[in-house]
Design an enzyme around this catalytic site. Sequence first.
Site, short mmCIF file in Angstrom:
data_model
loop_
_atom_site.label_atom_id
_atom_site.label_comp_id
_atom_site.label_asym_id
_atom_site.label_seq_id
_atom_site.Cartn_x
_atom_site.Cartn_y
_atom_site.Cartn_z
CD GLN A 84 -7.64 12.25 -4.42
OE1 GLN A 84 -7.13 13.08 -5.10
NE2 GLN A 84 -8.84 11.25 -4.87
CG HIS A 101 -7.07 7.70 0.94
ND1 HIS A 101 -7.43 6.90 0.41
CD2 HIS A 101 -6.72 8.23 -0.97
CE1 HIS A 101 -7.30 6.11 -0.38
NE2 HIS A 101 -7.65 7.45 -1.71
CB CYS A 152 0.56 1.35 4.73
SG CYS A 152 -0.64 0.34 4.73
CB SER A 159 -8.67 -0.46 -5.37
OG SER A 159 -7.67 0.06 -6.49
CG HIS A 215 -3.84 -1.01 4.93
ND1 HIS A 215 -3.48 -0.45 3.39
CD2 HIS A 215 -4.89 -2.40 3.79
CE1 HIS A 215 -4.01 -0.72 2.25
NE2 HIS A 215 -5.08 -1.73 2.51
CB CYS A 266 -0.93 -0.25 1.36
SG CYS A 266 -1.93 0.92 1.60
CG HIS A 314 -4.38 3.38 4.01
ND1 HIS A 314 -3.76 2.60 4.22
CD2 HIS A 314 -5.20 4.02 4.60
CE1 HIS A 314 -3.29 3.14 5.62
NE2 HIS A 314 -3.85 4.55 5.76
CG ASN A 350 -13.59 10.05 -5.08
OD1 ASN A 350 -14.23 11.25 -5.46
ND2 ASN A 350 -12.10 10.36 -5.85
ZN LIG Z 1 -2.27 1.58 3.90
#
Ligand SMILES: [Zn+2]
Length: 328
Positions: free
Chosen positions: A147, A145, A32, A140, A92, A29, A143, A132
């Site tokens: 933007q 997050h 991470c 996909s 994650h 990832c 994790h 999103n």
């Molecule tokens: Zn991650």
Amino acid sequence: MAAHRQSRPWSGGEVAAREVRPPQYDPQCYLCPGNTRISGRSNPAYTGTYVFDNDHPCVGPDAPAHLAAPPWPYRNAPATGIARVVCYSPRHDVTLAELDVEGVDALLATWQEQMRELSARPEVAYVLIFENKGEAVGVSNPHPHCQIYATNFVFKYIETEFRAGERHHHETGRVLFEDVIAAERQDGRRILSEQASAIAFVPYFARYAYEVYVAPTRVHATLASLDAPERRDLATVLRDTVIRFDNLWKMPFPYVMALHQAPVRDDARGFHFHIEFHPPLRRPNLLKYLAGPEIGGGNFLSDTSPEEKAAELQAAGGPHYLTETGPA
Ligand SMILES: [Zn+2]
Ligand SMILES: [Zn+2]
């Protein structure tokens, strides 16, 4: 609204619910802690939220500044800005709905810092913060997050809302979104969550089945001016909202979340900061397709009634469905 069409026969595409919980740390990832991103830069061993410049920015400082003039009647202008990524947690495997209130409050504080920093830059006209979430909206990587796009132009919905707010203020002397909150309170059927200074509701005018607005009740042009108690209330209501989403079908609920804040340099009178959720699902495995009326005609056709969908979310309150079975 065309709620009578909800049970029409369906044999189209479905979205598979995620069955397997991802690991707490994924060596592949790019978000991470400690991992190296495609740019060659490494993430630090961060423990809370973590912000970095997007390695594949949609808007960046290296965009061409001089564009060839197009033939009449076309016009163009360079779109510049800064694109960043905000990780919500080093974990994650969690989502916004699985952070505790302190974690959500810390995320809001990070957004405030970003807002203050980016809106102080002379070239920035707008700061769009959005998440999103889920494969249904093209993401996909689980994790958690979001933007940030800080751009030299104002996004279209904001421009429309800003102008509508200005007109309403001119005609009535009042803030449009305050009147929206008052109308929602007066009706009461679509309210999902409330604290002393924050509220969440399915709006009367919801386009998507589970569209939800989350907002402070006092007028703030942007997130940046919320004080600590207001931010805490907003964190509580925001968390409560996303828990309801996940609890609804006991699955990670996909959505597009966008913070609607006033444009940076305009007189913000009449604009009231709010967070909008646009979830693409109508049923656990059924996407709302944008088709003839929406794409072809430009009007949203909703197959459900906002009161019915609000009632479903009202019944899906906390704790988060994974609290019992998931990792502590
Ligand atoms: Zn991650
Ligand atoms: Zn809005």
